[in-house]
Design a protein around this motif. Sequence first.
Motif, PDB file in Angstrom:
ATOM      1  N   MET A 229       5.502  12.440 -13.647  1.00 30.92           N
ATOM      2  CA  MET A 229       6.803  12.984 -13.252  1.00 30.92           C
ATOM      3  C   MET A 229       7.803  11.856 -12.985  1.00 30.92           C
ATOM      4  N   GLU A 230       7.344  10.805 -12.270  1.00 31.17           N
ATOM      5  CA  GLU A 230       8.238   9.689 -11.948  1.00 31.17           C
ATOM      6  C   GLU A 230       8.787   9.051 -13.236  1.00 31.17           C
ATOM      7  N   ARG A 231       7.966   8.976 -14.260  1.00 31.96           N
ATOM      8  CA  ARG A 231       8.422   8.360 -15.506  1.00 31.96           C
ATOM      9  C   ARG A 231       9.348   9.308 -16.267  1.00 31.96           C
TER      10      ARG A 231
ATOM     11  N   ASN B  66      -0.584   9.624   2.786  1.00 37.20           N
ATOM     12  CA  ASN B  66       0.552   9.066   3.522  1.00 37.20           C
ATOM     13  C   ASN B  66       1.955   9.356   2.952  1.00 37.20           C
ATOM     14  N   PHE B  67       2.142   9.166   1.627  1.00 38.08           N
ATOM     15  CA  PHE B  67       3.525   9.261   1.145  1.00 38.08           C
ATOM     16  C   PHE B  67       3.791  10.417   0.193  1.00 38.08           C
ATOM     17  N   CYS B  68       2.784  11.209  -0.162  1.00 38.54           N
ATOM     18  CA  CYS B  68       3.028  12.222  -1.209  1.00 38.54           C
ATOM     19  C   CYS B  68       3.861  13.391  -0.707  1.00 38.54           C
TER      20      CYS B  68
ATOM     21  N   ILE C 241       8.990  15.978  -1.824  1.00 39.47           N
ATOM     22  CA  ILE C 241      10.304  16.450  -1.371  1.00 39.47           C
ATOM     23  C   ILE C 241      11.403  15.697  -2.123  1.00 39.47           C
ATOM     24  N   LYS C 242      11.195  14.381  -2.257  1.00 40.62           N
ATOM     25  CA  LYS C 242      12.180  13.562  -2.981  1.00 40.62           C
ATOM     26  C   LYS C 242      12.394  14.100  -4.386  1.00 40.62           C
ATOM     27  N   ASN C 243      11.305  14.310  -5.107  1.00 44.17           N
ATOM     28  CA  ASN C 243      11.453  14.738  -6.499  1.00 44.17           C
ATOM     29  C   ASN C 243      12.067  16.134  -6.588  1.00 44.17           C
TER      30      ASN C 243
ATOM     31  N   PRO D 168      -8.122   3.445  -3.773  1.00 44.02           N
ATOM     32  CA  PRO D 168      -8.212   1.990  -3.945  1.00 44.02           C
ATOM     33  C   PRO D 168      -8.184   1.603  -5.421  1.00 44.02           C
ATOM     34  N   GLN D 169      -7.823   0.366  -5.701  1.00 43.54           N
ATOM     35  CA  GLN D 169      -7.805  -0.127  -7.079  1.00 43.54           C
ATOM     36  C   GLN D 169      -9.209  -0.036  -7.674  1.00 43.54           C
ATOM     37  N   PRO D 170      -9.295   0.222  -8.978  1.00 44.15           N
ATOM     38  CA  PRO D 170     -10.627   0.300  -9.597  1.00 44.15           C
ATOM     39  C   PRO D 170     -11.436  -0.985  -9.392  1.00 44.15           C
TER      40      PRO D 170
ATOM     41  N   GLY E 142       0.633  -4.287   2.570  1.00 38.84           N
ATOM     42  CA  GLY E 142       0.880  -3.166   1.676  1.00 38.84           C
ATOM     43  C   GLY E 142      -0.303  -2.235   1.521  1.00 38.84           C
ATOM     44  N   ALA E 143      -0.280  -1.508   0.415  1.00 41.13           N
ATOM     45  CA  ALA E 143      -1.187  -0.386   0.235  1.00 41.13           C
ATOM     46  C   ALA E 143      -2.641  -0.791  -0.038  1.00 41.13           C
ATOM     47  N   CYS E 144      -2.924  -2.057  -0.263  1.00 42.91           N
ATOM     48  CA  CYS E 144      -4.325  -2.434  -0.512  1.00 42.91           C
ATOM     49  C   CYS E 144      -5.183  -2.184   0.723  1.00 42.91           C
TER      50      CYS E 144
ATOM     51  N   ILE F  61       7.105   2.479   0.878  1.00 45.11           N
ATOM     52  CA  ILE F  61       7.788   1.211   0.609  1.00 45.11           C
ATOM     53  C   ILE F  61       8.290   0.544   1.899  1.00 45.11           C
ATOM     54  N   PRO F  62       8.974   1.280   2.799  1.00 44.92           N
ATOM     55  CA  PRO F  62       9.434   0.590   4.014  1.00 44.92           C
ATOM     56  C   PRO F  62       8.294  -0.086   4.777  1.00 44.92           C
ATOM     57  N   SER F  63       7.143   0.581   4.896  1.00 43.56           N
ATOM     58  CA  SER F  63       6.016  -0.039   5.614  1.00 43.56           C
ATOM     59  C   SER F  63       5.444  -1.204   4.822  1.00 43.56           C
TER      60      SER F  63
ATOM     61  N   VAL G 180       5.758  -4.374  -4.178  1.00 43.47           N
ATOM     62  CA  VAL G 180       6.829  -4.587  -3.212  1.00 43.47           C
ATOM     63  C   VAL G 180       6.323  -5.348  -1.975  1.00 43.47           C
ATOM     64  N   ALA G 181       5.070  -5.121  -1.596  1.00 48.84           N
ATOM     65  CA  ALA G 181       4.515  -5.829  -0.432  1.00 48.84           C
ATOM     66  C   ALA G 181       4.364  -7.317  -0.731  1.00 48.84           C
ATOM     67  N   GLY G 182       3.796  -7.633  -1.900  1.00 48.48           N
ATOM     68  CA  GLY G 182       3.571  -9.023  -2.272  1.00 48.48           C
ATOM     69  C   GLY G 182       4.883  -9.767  -2.472  1.00 48.48           C
TER      70      GLY G 182
END
Lengths: 630, 205
Positions: free
Chosen positions: A154-156, A199-201, A206-208, A294-296, A336-338, A344-346, B162-164
């Motif tokens: 959707m974002e794309r 956390n952000f979905c 709502i944004k979309n 988490p990342q693969p 960040g998210a790792c 984004i703000p956090s 964005v974090a990095g």
Amino acid sequence: MVDAARHPRIDVRTFTEVEKVEGFVGNFKVTLREKAKYVIADRCNGCGDCARVCPIEVPNYFDMNLAPRKAAYVPMSQSVPLVYNIDLDACIHCYKCVDACGALEAIDFSQEDQLVEEDIGAMIVATGFSHFDPSVMDEYGYSRYPNVITSMEMERLNNSAGPTAGNLIRPSDNKNPQKLAFINCVGSRDKRYNPSCSNFCCMYSIKNAILLKQMNPNVDITIYYIDIRTPSKGYEEFYDRAREMGIHFSQGRPSLITEDPETHNLFVHSEDVTLGKVMEKEYDMVMLNQAAVPQPDQNHMSSVLNVAQSPGGWFMEYHPKLRPMDSPTDGVFFAGACQGPKDIPSSVAQGSAASSRASRILQSDHWEIEPTVAVVFPERCSATTRGRACGICAKACPYGAINIFSPETPAEVVTAKCHGCGACVAECPEDAITQLHFTDAQILAQMRAVLADKPEEKILAFRCHWCSYGGADLAGTSHFEYSANERGLRVMCSARMDTDFIYEAYRLGAGSVLYSGCHPQDCHYITGQLIGAKRASRLEKIFDKMGMTDGRFRVEWISAAEGDKYARVLNEMQAVLDDIPMEDLKAEIEKLKPEMSKRLKKFPGVPGVQEAMDYSDILVDAITKQKETA
Amino acid sequence: MTQQQPENNNEKLRVGVYVCHCGTNIAGVIDPKEVVEFAKGLPDVVHSAETLYACADSGQNQIKEDIKKHNLNRVIVSACSVRMHEATFRGAVSEAGLNPFLMEMANIREQCTWAHGHDREGALEKAKDLTASAVAKSRFLTSLDMIEVPVTQKAMVIGAGVAGISAALDLADQGIQTILVEKEPTIGGVMAQLNKTFPTMDCSI
Ligand SMILES: Cc1cc2nc3c(=O)[nH]c(=O)nc-3n(C[C@H](O)[C@H](O)[C@H](O)COP(=O)(O)OP(=O)(O)OC[C@H]3O[C@@H](n4cnc5c(N)ncnc54)[C@H](O)[C@@H]3O)c2cc1C
Ligand code: SF4
Ligand code: SF4
Ligand code: SF4
């Protein structure tokens, strides 16, 4: 993005992966694999002539594979740096790109991956997150029904720089959808896949919805949710705005999506829990707001970086409240998210926070670390005595701080890497390692002191510094009362709780022993608790076999927040002792002493232990005399 | 880096023991004087005293002065949790010239008087034992020095989302050379893929 690339002190290395990390705080050596781009970065001016002539098209990951790119490509037109890549897997070697590039001569098919070593003092890990694949959820028909898409797709599609230039269309017939549903928590808050919240979905659905409504006020949008989570500043107002715009919200996780095979319209089956109604509604298009996962390669990265993972697979911070940016390894920080999904703000705030943690180290040319580290007695190591280093210590160390260079060379502790958990000390079968400030002699002397008088009445409690000792503190702070027969001893980690200490406690006539550390996920030494726990369960079996009364040896994992638990466990242990008639208890203690002694044959030979025993005899005399006169 | 010694068995010890009242937090349940008297009979203890608030400036000064006056080479503070004041007393003794690792605490507040208010006798026995335990450990303590390692004043940020990017910019603005490593051909991470972003609804790049 551009600021980072232009900064004179930032050296951007794209298409590059971390191969190996060696060293310790202040002194890391990182091996990077700079993958071949087959384009010489300094020569490429980003004109894109190569891509224009390239005859090969493959799906572009950056567009969630909804649009093609060439074999000569950049992921997006605003790529930073704007340097083209040749995807050799797709390339047919027609070399049209080489001709198109012409005099610039930027394309170089002879390039190979480069391994480069970099010396650095500290690092920040910001490897982000990945997206849950909803095709495993059969009930939603993703990948079966063309008009069910994910939020990233959707974002794309909704993006003016995306494959449809921001014109959202139904994949089945390229028409603009008029009736849309968003489904939240897809793969999140779902015990089958991922129990936690992403956390952000809530916020991006709502944004979309707002964005679509702004473009076309006539579209009909329903967001299916379990709870709407809008805890940050201004977020609830954002949600209010969506409702004022006429976006519908329906509480309840949909159970099923079905499709009309003719129209490819979709039917969302759900129970609206606020209305108490089972519903089936028709939509042109459904968006699945898939979980952040988490990342693969997160497991792989965790072993390369030597950092732990939380139960969900995210990187684990040193302390969730007090040191949220620190990894358990000195000099390695997270942002960040790792470390867990965040918006984004956090993520930006964490990036700044991590940089300040790292710069504490980097602003000076030296750094101090606690000296309570492990020390090897090389003459006792099996490498010296039997010509073969057993390697048990190196295997136990959570930080890879022990080197054994060859079978004949004794173990060596890299002091700067050692965090002082004491795992190796307790695990070494030859007692060839000790820990400064927590030596066997020191701990034995303490045990003798607290068991000098009426040992059978005492409960000797071994606690780790970070958690159980903190739990005991909290029991006191909260005035949760427990038996005053407890005698606490502190080591840094349950991994340091040597079997010898436990046998010795019973040999000295202790009534009970508590073996207590942190919960596995709270361990301050990555895997220290696991080592302690394994040893403890071995001891439980041994004592069981010896016929020790149930409950005289107890193993408990108590966090610094569990003061109530500490008090409860101690009171239960007191009750066990109270239930055994004193004569029987004394008889049991005496009966088991030879068993303990048998297992302690080598103990007096441990460096310092004989001296501690001699000293303790004098100490015990003094204590008894003092207590008698009192 | 010279290897530090785990134990020192031959040193002639002069131990000082301080038993804190902590106002009534400790003294309300047990009589610190009894612990002081008990400690006097323990091996190597050359000085033992009460203190109203060991952590207060007055309490710390008392310890610092005694270290010089009685030539103490071990200090035991029977007071609160190491999580509370170990750093305080390590600092105090080192100001008086004693290695900070030659100070040992006995936790007779959180883990004694606060937890055993119902059992004053039991609490007193325990306070004595914990104090004796600290004295016993101190017999085998050695001076330890913080380990100093050199620092390469250069950073690496792994992952350029964005974090990095934010981390790298802040490091670089503080004057630190920073390598920003990204596995994809472009930096930006997920944010670069997004349409407008909440909460401000601006473009994400
Ligand atoms: C559909 C969707 C919509 C969203 N909308 C919003 C929004 O509107 N507003 C908002 O605030 N948040 C939004 N978010 C959340 C936002 O995407 C995250 O907050 C943000 O991307 C987190 O940034 P990060 O840098 O931690 O991670 P990422 O963006 O994931 O970046 C990590 C980077 O590290 C790289 N990397 C990973 N592993 C390695 C490795 N081993 N070596 C080198 N590099 C590596 C990756 O390639 C990537 O470039 C949305 C998320 C989704 C899924
Ligand atoms: S943020 Fe909202 S949609 Fe995302 S997992 Fe949490 S509750 Fe579900
Ligand atoms: S565990 Fe002990 S004996 Fe085995 S290699 Fe390590 S130091 Fe040597
Ligand atoms: S196991 Fe623990 S104490 Fe031993 S070297 Fe590793 S970090 Fe240090």
